[in-house]
Design a protein around this motif. Structure first.
Motif, mmCIF file in Angstrom:
data_model
loop_
_atom_site.group_PDB
_atom_site.id
_atom_site.type_symbol
_atom_site.label_atom_id
_atom_site.label_comp_id
_atom_site.label_asym_id
_atom_site.label_seq_id
_atom_site.Cartn_x
_atom_site.Cartn_y
_atom_site.Cartn_z
ATOM 1 N N ALA A 55 0.811 -1.213 0.000
ATOM 2 C CA ALA A 55 0.000 0.000 0.000
ATOM 3 C C ALA A 55 0.849 1.269 0.000
ATOM 4 N N ARG A 96 1.203 5.707 -3.494
ATOM 5 C CA ARG A 96 -0.046 5.047 -3.825
ATOM 6 C C ARG A 96 -1.216 5.585 -3.009
ATOM 7 N N MET A 97 -0.896 6.469 -2.082
ATOM 8 C CA MET A 97 -1.979 6.987 -1.233
ATOM 9 C C MET A 97 -1.878 8.498 -1.128
ATOM 10 N N MET A 101 -3.444 10.472 4.166
ATOM 11 C CA MET A 101 -3.537 9.168 4.827
ATOM 12 C C MET A 101 -2.513 9.061 5.960
ATOM 13 N N ARG A 104 -3.124 9.410 9.829
ATOM 14 C CA ARG A 104 -3.812 8.396 10.623
ATOM 15 C C ARG A 104 -3.047 8.054 11.883
ATOM 16 N N PHE A 239 3.351 3.489 8.165
ATOM 17 C CA PHE A 239 2.728 4.364 9.158
ATOM 18 C C PHE A 239 3.584 4.402 10.417
ATOM 19 N N PRO B 127 -5.595 0.629 3.777
ATOM 20 C CA PRO B 127 -4.692 1.060 2.708
ATOM 21 C C PRO B 127 -4.390 -0.055 1.709
ATOM 22 N N ILE B 130 -6.467 0.061 -1.436
ATOM 23 C CA ILE B 130 -6.487 1.241 -2.304
ATOM 24 C C ILE B 130 -6.003 0.864 -3.691
ATOM 25 N N GLY B 131 -6.787 1.228 -4.680
ATOM 26 C CA GLY B 131 -6.432 0.884 -6.051
ATOM 27 C C GLY B 131 -6.809 -0.538 -6.419
ATOM 28 N N ARG B 132 -7.432 -1.258 -5.497
ATOM 29 C CA ARG B 132 -7.833 -2.640 -5.799
ATOM 30 C C ARG B 132 -9.335 -2.729 -5.956
#
Lengths: 273, 479, 319
Positions: A55, A96-97, A101, A104, A239, B127, B130-132
């Motif tokens: 992720a 990708r995020m 995010m 968090r 994270f 997370p 995400i994108g899936r």
């Protein structure tokens, strides 16, 4: 700077493991100020290595084994990286995020009353988020004492802060918890650091990245109180330390004694003949 | 609850009996109390023999309790059911579209329909997804939507449950017991059957299997084990579906395929109906301390080699803050008006909302956004001043974590006690199955009843009970 | 089937069978009480009973001195004894709950009813210790009935598939173990002797052995003779007609493993071991056994039986 790295992880399973599965985050990505000249992962076991991206955009290598009991497993990652100076600004990474995010809560970088107070004090009078992060980094560096050898390792930011001492990862977690409280997205970075001078300390290291307006992600290392420079090799982010660690493994309830041998050399500094 | 008299679904003594309940009312009047008492005892005996007990968290001595069953059935007319069915189908469709969007393009955030942090900072927004895309874009294969009414006009949605909704085994066992206990009363109504739920569930799970030869897919139910409070239901469903009931330790992952350990060696698994929360499913990805999960399961899932029902990450659709936006989701994704209304909800994360709520704690029901099972809740009118003050402090410390709703005078239904027949507040949980090919809802659902007089808390973990729910054919729309 | 399910079914059956056996052992020992004897002889009986249940060493380690009340308590309601009747029934129900889907409704009901009844007994036992004879007898009768109900419902309602065969294996491996232990404890009573029967206290001992395995009547049908100790050994080791004999148990064990192999399409070490043990019993004669030593024969049998149990666990991948 050209940096040569070898990282060997040896597992000893007691009782011997009949089932093994591991996610390795041992492969650095290239980005604007980091170029991967060569990199290789090897196992001393016959198993297919599967590559994927998680992720956070980290490169993950997965392998599994099921059947004959395994007593010992060695994983070796090695290669050469070329780093260039960017004043700590991290550009060109796989994201990708959305940055938000990284606001968090995460279990190891959880905020508490003491940390809230500390954040407010440390960043009072900051002109903008970037300034606030610099002040935060200095303050964390100032009040915490670096002590990687204690046996009662604190688990979380709050614990480490209460003790006023910890390892690099604790410094990073404290920074991250405070940054997030200040509404600055922050994440954990895992990687390596080459020695400042010949014979100096080098090896695995962790620090943080904070996302500020205009510049984007900027690397802050509260342990050394500098923004990551050419001595730093960035491998994985998360994270907190849980999702950024070099490996996550399962072996069916048995014991797993892990030993790591890490060499980080500046190509050009030969530490041995 | 002072003053407001709740709508009674049968009709109170002295009032006109609703035609729907005519035969039930007659039966209640004519049956001597001793006979009702004996029926109640029989019911308890039957449930105990079945072993349909459950554990209550934190209570070691109550290791095995029965959820109390009230023998008086709760009736819904066909016409009412049709309206409910349409509304539920619409709502679950919207939730699935929402999940696809929220893990995909996030249009709903780009168009500012809901605040970004409700999603991005939501701990149940995974997370990893995400994108899936979930297989067939179905995320919530099994939904339990809690429904209430306050009059004979409308049904309201009280809560969405999109993760691991439970209670369906009680729905089915209640019907079994009622048929044996009250055969005459049952025969006098045309009650829509519910026993095809297992078949429908099986069809639904099969339809989302990852392989083309779906007829041969291996399906399992993943349970946290014997000590989980809903274990009975897990084993009940496995039995009815004819599939294996497995725990994490019965499965392993190799080369991104999931296998179960059988006496003949490993056997590949294609669909997992999991009753384990996301957080405990895979110690390599989520909570590393979990022993309930399967290391590498998420890897296999993301590789498309196993389908998990409900999908990973559905928790973002069923928290109470998102609930308040669901009518907007329906309009946004389906361009339709919601057929089922939400209970009016105030969000404490909004400053006006917070002020409104704090001024009216004695009137409102305040709930934690991520709570469940009736815990973390304040029922204003029933709480003491001290309790309200305590709760107010909690709200002020973390306003984003609370929503408030008016104290609803939930409808009541006649229930049978030693002291006689008396009205008690009820709600309804229908179960909506979404497969690749169709949405299926078995008529009725689980009626939960607050057994304590005046109580509005129907949750079984806090002393509530259940009733058999009859969707009855012979009546025209009663309203 | 899931390896863990097979594991649970196997041990569920063993637990129910063990509860029955312990109940019978206690009952048989109590009957011996009606005979005039010294205190030393009395405690000797209970030592024998505890040994037959494999619980003597742990009892002494926990309690030191042996008396009837202590022994009975240890074998019935004491939770610190892993093989006490109440632990056997509790374990059976826990295992049964874990594998409910592999059991028929009747089988589950038998286990669950037994457990519900156990709870009632435990509750009243808490208020009246020591248990008086009447209450104890009622309890033991209940245990025997519960085991019978369970065994009967398995036999009558289970489909003849894996679940059934693992159940049979559990029952009969446990039964063989129990019969062998009983023989071992009393073996010195069963050796050929020139003493005339009827004059000595030992006669009742032998009858007690027979009663413990419900064979008192069976004996007479098979031998049409007065109770002769060496014939008891023959009855319980080599007579196929006797349901609790070692050879009869192995007939079923062998057949069950064969059925599993047939259903699965594969045969392994467990099948071979069982066949070998069955063949050994078929070829044996009492003269041979007495020559080699009855005690040695029984000891070897108990070990082999336990080894087969481990082999089954390994072969079918029980955890």
């Amino acid at each position: 700077m050209r940096i040569r790295i070898s990282h060997e992880i040896t597992h000893r399973f007691e009782p011997p493991a009949r089932m093994l599965i591991q996610n390795l985050r041992l492969t650095p990505h290239g980005f604007d100020s980091q170029y991967v000249l060569s990199w290789r992962i090897e196992l001393d076991m016959d198993s297919a290595l599967k590559q994927s991206e998680d992720a956070h955009g980290n490169l993950v290598t997965t392998f599994s084994h099921h059947g004959a009991p395994v007593e010992r497993l060695a994983v070796r990652a090695a290669g050469e990286i070329e780093t260039s100076d960017s004043a700590g600004v991290v550009r060109g990474t796989v994201e990708r995020m959305p940055a938000e995010m990284y606001l968090r809560e995460s279990p190891l970088a959880h905020i508490n009353g003491a940390l809230r107070a500390f954040t407010i004090d440390s960043t009072a009078g900051a002109e903008d988020p970037l300034d606030a992060m610099h002040r935060l980094m200095s303050e964390v560096h100032r009040v915490m004492s670096f002590d990687p050898y204690q046996t009662d390792d604190p688990d979380s930011a709050a614990e480490a802060f209460a003790l006023r001492r910890g390892r690099a990862r604790d410094f990073a977690h404290i920074f991250i918890a405070c940054a997030r409280f200040r509404d600055v997205p922050a994440r954990f970075v895992n990687g390596y650091r080459a020695a400042e001078e010949a014979g100096g300390e080098a090896g695995a290291h962790c620090w943080a990245e904070a996302h500020v307006p205009t510049l984007g992600w900027v690397a802050f290392d509260p342990t050394t109180c500098i923004c990551a420079d050419t001595h730093y090799v960035r491998v994985a982010v998360g994270f907190d330390a849980r999702d950024g660690s070099f490996f996550r493994a399962a072996n069916g309830m048995g014991g797993d004694a892990v030993e790591s041998v890490i060499r980080v050399d500046q190509a050009g500094y030969q530490t041995q003949a | 609850m002072a003053g407001v008299q709740a709508f009674d679904e049968m009709g109170r003594t002295g009032e006109r009996t609703r035609a729907l309940y005519g035969k039930v009312a007659h039966w209640l009047k004519e049956t001597p109390p001793e006979l009702l008492a004996s029926r109640r005892a029989q019911a308890e005996y039957m449930f105990r023999r079945i072993g349909i007990t459950f554990g209550v968290y934190g209570d070691k001595d109550a290791a095995e309790r029965l959820i109390p069953f009230d023998i008086v059935p709760r009736l819904i007319s066909r016409a009412e059911w049709r309206k409910l069915e349409a509304g539920l189908t619409q709502r679950v469709r919207a939730l699935n579209l929402f999940l696809t969007d929220v893990y995909g393009d996030r249009k709903i955030l780009k168009e500012s329909i809901i605040p970004a942090e409700l999603i991005l900072r939501n701990p149940f927004y995974r997370p990893e997804m995400i994108g899936r895309r979930a297989p067939h874009d179905i995320w919530v294969h099994i939904a339990g939507i809690d429904i209430v009414r306050v009059d004979d006009e409308e049904f309201y949605v009280l809560e969405d449950n999109a993760r691991t909704p439970s209670g369906v085994s009680y729905m089915l066992e209640n019907r079994e017991v009622t048929m044996r206990l009250l055969p005459d009363l049952f025969a006098r109504h045309k009650v829509a059957p519910v026993d095809d739920y297992p078949d429908e569930l099986l069809a639904c799970l099969r339809s989302v299997a990852p392989r083309h030869d779906r007829g041969e897919a291996t399906i399992v139910i993943l349970t946290p084990g014997l000590y989980n409070s809903a274990y009975y239901e897990h084993s009940f469903l496995a039995d009815k579906l004819g599939v294996e009931l497995v725990e994490g330790r019965d499965l392993f992952v190799e080369d991104d395929q999931v296998f179960m350990r059988t006496t003949l060696g490993p056997r590949r698994v294609d669909v997992i109906y999991r009753r384990v929360d996301d957080e405990f499913l895979d110690p390599m990805v989520f909570n590393p301390e979990s022993v309930l999960g399967v290391p590498g399961l998420i890897g296999a899932y993301l590789a498309g080699n196993v389908t998990i029902a409900n999908a990973i990450g559905t928790g973002v659709a069923d928290d109470k803050a998102i609930y308040s936006y669901v009518p907007d989701l329906i309009r946004f994704y389906l361009s339709e008006e919601p057929l089922l209304k939400n209970v009016p909800t105030t969000r404490c994360r909004e400053p006006d909302g917070l002020k409104y709520v704090l001024e009216r704690l004695d009137e409102l029901v305040v709930k934690e956004v991520n709570g469940s099972g009736g815990y973390g809740m304040l029922v204003g009118p029933h709480a003491s001043a001290a309790q309200r003050e305590q709760f107010a402090a909690k709200i002020k410390a973390d306003p984003a974590n609370y929503i408030a709703q008016p104290t609803l005078a939930l409808s009541t239904c006649p229930s049978s006690f030693e002291a006689g027949v008396a009205p008690r507040h009820v709600d309804l949980r229908p179960f909506i199955l979404s497969g690749a090919d169709a949405v299926r809802i078995v008529p009725g659902g689980l009626t939960r009843v607050a057994l304590k007089e005046g109580s509005l808390v129907v949750n079984s973990s806090q002393g509530g009970g259940t009733k058999d729910t009859w969707v009855v054919d012979d009546f025209e729309d009663e309203a | 089937m899931l390896a863990r399910t097979a594991d649970n079914l196997f041990w569920l059956a063993r637990s129910m069978e063990r509860a029955d056996y312990i109940a019978r052992t206690i009952e048989a020992t109590l009957r011996l009480e009606y005979l005039p004897k010294t205190e030393g002889e009395k405690t000797g009986e209970w030592e024998g009973a505890l040994n037959a249940a494999g619980a003597y060493d742990s009892y002494i380690a926990e309690h030191g001195e042996l008396d009837e009340e202590g022994a009975v308590e240890y074998l019935t309601f004491d939770r610190t004894n892993p093989s006490s009747i109440c632990n056997c029934l509790e374990n059976a129900r826990t295992a049964g709950r874990a594998v409910r889907t592999a059991l028929t409704a009747e089988t589950w009901t038998a286990i669950n009813d037994a457990w519900l009844e156990l709870k009632r007994f435990e509750a009243s036992h808490r208020f009246s210790r020591p248990m008086d004879r009447v209450a104890l007898t009622r309890f033991l009768d209940y245990v025997k009935k519960a085991s019978l109900d369970f065994d009967g419902s398995c036999y009558r309602t289970m489909l003849r598939n894996d679940a059934y065969w693992f159940n049979r294996l559990g029952v009969f491996i446990e039964r063989a173990d129990n019969t062998a232990r009983l023989l071992d404890v009393k073996y010195h009573l069963l050796l050929p002797s020139t003493e005339s029967v009827g004059g000595s206290l030992d006669y009742f001992q032998w009858v007690a052995v027979l009663r413990a395995v419900s064979a008192a009547t069976a004996y007479h049908w098979v031998y049409r003779d007065r109770v002769k100790p060496w014939l008891i050994a023959d009855l319980l080791i080599l007579k196929r007609a006797m349901p609790r004999s070692l050879i009869s148990c192995y007939e079923t064990i062998d057949r069950s493993l064969d059925s599993l192999a047939r259903d699965d399409g594969r045969s392994g070490i467990a099948q071979r071991q069982a066949r070998a043990m069955h063949a050994k019993l078929e070829r044996a004669s009492m003269t041979q056994i007495f020559q080699g030593g009855l005690h040695e024969f029984i000891t070897a049998f108990i070990e082999d039986n336990a080894r087969l149990s481990s082999t089954i666990s390994e072969q079918y991948l029980f955890t």
